[in-house]
Design a protein around this motif. Structure first.
Motif, PDB file in Angstrom:
ATOM      1  N   PHE A 159       6.726  -3.987  -8.835  1.00 29.27           N
ATOM      2  CA  PHE A 159       7.527  -3.506  -9.960  1.00 29.27           C
ATOM      3  C   PHE A 159       6.691  -2.627 -10.896  1.00 29.27           C
ATOM      4  O   PHE A 159       7.200  -1.671 -11.473  1.00 29.27           O
ATOM      5  N   GLU A 160       5.414  -2.946 -11.009  1.00 21.96           N
ATOM      6  CA  GLU A 160       4.534  -2.090 -11.810  1.00 21.96           C
ATOM      7  C   GLU A 160       4.493  -0.683 -11.230  1.00 21.96           C
ATOM      8  O   GLU A 160       4.651   0.313 -11.960  1.00 21.96           O
ATOM      9  N   SER A 161       4.295  -0.588  -9.911  1.00 24.34           N
ATOM     10  CA  SER A 161       4.263   0.726  -9.260  1.00 24.34           C
ATOM     11  C   SER A 161       5.579   1.469  -9.462  1.00 24.34           C
ATOM     12  O   SER A 161       5.605   2.673  -9.766  1.00 24.34           O
ATOM     13  N   LEU A 162       6.696   0.764  -9.287  1.00 24.84           N
ATOM     14  CA  LEU A 162       8.021   1.379  -9.383  1.00 24.84           C
ATOM     15  C   LEU A 162       8.311   1.870 -10.800  1.00 24.84           C
ATOM     16  O   LEU A 162       8.778   3.000 -11.004  1.00 24.84           O
ATOM     17  N   ILE A 163       8.033   1.032 -11.767  1.00 28.80           N
ATOM     18  CA  ILE A 163       8.386   1.362 -13.162  1.00 28.80           C
ATOM     19  C   ILE A 163       7.444   2.417 -13.735  1.00 28.80           C
ATOM     20  O   ILE A 163       7.895   3.377 -14.379  1.00 28.80           O
ATOM     21  N   MET A 221       0.819  -1.205   0.000  1.00 29.04           N
ATOM     22  CA  MET A 221       0.000   0.000   0.000  1.00 29.04           C
ATOM     23  C   MET A 221       0.855   1.258   0.000  1.00 29.04           C
ATOM     24  O   MET A 221       0.551   2.238  -0.694  1.00 29.04           O
ATOM     25  N   PHE A 222       1.939   1.242   0.772  1.00 30.76           N
ATOM     26  CA  PHE A 222       2.810   2.418   0.828  1.00 30.76           C
ATOM     27  C   PHE A 222       3.552   2.615  -0.487  1.00 30.76           C
ATOM     28  O   PHE A 222       3.674   3.748  -0.982  1.00 30.76           O
ATOM     29  N   ILE A 223       4.043   1.523  -1.054  1.00 34.63           N
ATOM     30  CA  ILE A 223       4.735   1.624  -2.352  1.00 34.63           C
ATOM     31  C   ILE A 223       3.782   2.180  -3.407  1.00 34.63           C
ATOM     32  O   ILE A 223       4.122   3.092  -4.169  1.00 34.63           O
ATOM     33  N   SER A 224       2.573   1.645  -3.446  1.00 36.68           N
ATOM     34  CA  SER A 224       1.578   2.076  -4.426  1.00 36.68           C
ATOM     35  C   SER A 224       1.161   3.528  -4.214  1.00 36.68           C
ATOM     36  O   SER A 224       1.023   4.301  -5.173  1.00 36.68           O
ATOM     37  N   ALA A 225       0.961   3.906  -2.951  1.00 31.63           N
ATOM     38  CA  ALA A 225       0.513   5.272  -2.645  1.00 31.63           C
ATOM     39  C   ALA A 225       1.559   6.300  -3.063  1.00 31.63           C
ATOM     40  O   ALA A 225       1.227   7.331  -3.667  1.00 31.63           O
ATOM     41  N   PHE A 226       2.820   6.032  -2.761  1.00 30.03           N
ATOM     42  CA  PHE A 226       3.862   6.985  -3.140  1.00 30.03           C
ATOM     43  C   PHE A 226       4.107   6.965  -4.651  1.00 30.03           C
ATOM     44  O   PHE A 226       4.484   7.979  -5.238  1.00 30.03           O
ATOM     45  N   SER A 227       3.872   5.814  -5.266  1.00 31.78           N
ATOM     46  CA  SER A 227       3.955   5.741  -6.726  1.00 31.78           C
ATOM     47  C   SER A 227       2.879   6.604  -7.368  1.00 31.78           C
ATOM     48  O   SER A 227       3.151   7.377  -8.296  1.00 31.78           O
ATOM     49  N   ASP A 228       1.639   6.464  -6.874  1.00 28.86           N
ATOM     50  CA  ASP A 228       0.531   7.260  -7.414  1.00 28.86           C
ATOM     51  C   ASP A 228       0.776   8.757  -7.241  1.00 28.86           C
ATOM     52  O   ASP A 228       0.357   9.569  -8.073  1.00 28.86           O
ATOM     53  N   ALA A 229       1.444   9.101  -6.143  1.00 27.39           N
ATOM     54  CA  ALA A 229       1.747  10.511  -5.871  1.00 27.39           C
ATOM     55  C   ALA A 229       2.984  10.986  -6.628  1.00 27.39           C
ATOM     56  O   ALA A 229       3.365  12.159  -6.525  1.00 27.39           O
ATOM     57  N   CYS A 238       7.605  10.147 -14.245  1.00 27.55           N
ATOM     58  CA  CYS A 238       8.472  11.238 -13.780  1.00 27.55           C
ATOM     59  C   CYS A 238       9.678  11.432 -14.704  1.00 27.55           C
ATOM     60  O   CYS A 238      10.582  12.211 -14.371  1.00 27.55           O
ATOM     61  N   ARG A 239       9.699  10.705 -15.807  1.00 31.14           N
ATOM     62  CA  ARG A 239      10.754  10.784 -16.824  1.00 31.14           C
ATOM     63  C   ARG A 239      12.130  10.405 -16.265  1.00 31.14           C
ATOM     64  O   ARG A 239      13.167  10.848 -16.778  1.00 31.14           O
ATOM     65  N   ASP A 240      12.142   9.573 -15.226  1.00 30.90           N
ATOM     66  CA  ASP A 240      13.404   9.029 -14.726  1.00 30.90           C
ATOM     67  C   ASP A 240      13.582   7.666 -15.391  1.00 30.90           C
ATOM     68  O   ASP A 240      13.362   6.614 -14.786  1.00 30.90           O
TER      69      ASP A 240
END
Length: 380
Positions: free
Chosen positions: A174-178, A141-149, A184-186
């Motif tokens: 990995f979906e959230s991370l990528i 949930m935390f990974i996803s939330a910060f990814s969405d933000a 963010c164009r990183d």
């Protein structure tokens, strides 16, 4: 009022929230779909329904933590953290100990309401407990939330935290991370996560593949795009229409019609979905038309129709028509129109383009024929 109406009838009753209507909910309490009901109501009315359900559950002798966790999740639907906390404290007052799942529901509600600080505080409570430690879902949930933000630093922190406690990393992580890294164009970070995912033996899902392809196309790297296509085809990866359209736009931008032809051959050899093959056919025809290569246009149209496929949008047909007009190839245009009649119906915009073109060329006979066809098609 009927004694046992269907669920739709109950929803109608609850919209008015008359006292007698709660008896209807009461009789259907165990089987009622509260999630659909809450989704159909305003926040204020949904809150009243959740409060009613809470009072009902408190009187049940066999209620359990999952029931309260479900109500907390409903609070998340209406972004009401205060009500979720009330449900949580009511559960504890009933002598029921919290579980990791219940805490996760509470954290999810905080994220839904944008209360990140509260969510972190709840995580710290879980971390210091013995009975409801954070589980993989908590970190997800935390990974996803910060990814969405699009908070890459926060996302990385929680990803590292999940690895530190040796919980397995999932394809959703990995979906959230990528996805966030690409947004963010990183792109370098996205590449690193993708390589890490492959090294761990996790097979990418479509959203991951779309994001990686998007990053390569944005970098305008033909060689890397070609390598990625080989990876997709050789690995039997799922391919979406979004990915095919991305490739068509990429090759179209640089006029790489030869690469589109190779891609079409590869897709046909691999027996890919006809929808994808059709998109490639149309992209190739559109590019040939833009380049005014009429011989290749006509060859490609015949190849597409021989496979039982057709144009996907009127704009592709207009690109071809415009190419004929630019080269004053009116006889060939007529042959083209006759050929596609069997598998494509001209649109109003197609006819409008023909009318304008024949007017400019002073071809009154052809103009009259087009107008007659428009009348037959009831477009005039």
């Amino acid at each position: 009022m009927a004694s046992s109406p269907g669920q739709e009838g109950i929803i109608d009753f609850v919209f008015d929230l008359k006292p007698s209507d709660y008896s209807i909910l009461n009789s259907h309490f165990k089987s009622f779909d509260f999630s659909s009901l809450v989704g159909a109501l305003t926040s204020d009315k949904a809150r009243l329904v959740i409060e009613w359900r809470l009072g009902k559950v408190m009187n049940e002798s066999d209620c359990h933590q999952e029931e309260y966790g479900d109500m907390i999740s409903l609070c998340g639907r209406i972004k009401n953290v205060e009500l979720a906390m009330h449900v949580f404290m009511t559960m504890e007052a009933q002598g029921l100990k919290p579980t990791s799942s219940v805490f996760n529901s509470l954290i999810a509600t905080c994220f839904a309401a944008g209360q990140v600080t509260t969510a972190i505080s709840l995580f710290e409570i879980m971390e210091n407990s013995e009975d409801y430690k954070p589980n993989p879902e908590t970190y997800d949930m935390f990974i996803s939330a910060f990814s969405d933000a699009r908070n890459l630093e926060g996302m990385d922190t929680w990803y590292s935290a999940k690895k530190d406690v040796e919980f397995p990393i999932s394809v959703q992580n990995f979906e959230s991370l990528i996805v966030a890294s690409v947004r963010c164009r990183d792109f370098e970070k996205a590449d690193n996560f993708f390589q890490e995912m492959k090294a761990s033996g996790i097979f990418p899902n479509v959203l991951i593949l779309e994001s990686i392809l998007e990053s390569l196309c944005r970098r305008k790297s033909l060689d890397h795009v070609k390598e990625f296509i080989e990876y997709l085809i050789d690995g039997g990866c799922d391919i979406s229409s979004n990915m095919v359209e991305m490739l068509v736009r990429f090759y179209f931008e640089f006029r790489y019609v030869g690469e589109l032809e190779k891609l079409l051959d590869a897709f046909m050899e691999a027996k890919r979905d006809s929808e994808f093959v059709s998109l490639l056919h149309c992209g190739i025809i559109r590019l040939y038309a833009m380049l005014d290569r009429l011989d290749d246009v006509e060859k490609s149209v015949r190849r597409m129709s021989d496979q039982g496929l057709s144009f996907k949008c009127s704009d592709d047909v207009e690109k071809v028509i415009s190419s004929y007009f630019r080269q004053a190839a009116y006889g060939r245009l007529e042959l083209f129109l006759n050929h596609i009649k069997g598998f494509y119906k001209l649109t109003r915009s197609n006819y409008d383009l023909l009318v304008a073109g024949y007017k400019r060329a002073g071809l009154d006979d052809k103009l009259d024929s087009v107008i007659n066809d428009m009348k037959l098609a009831r477009l005039l």
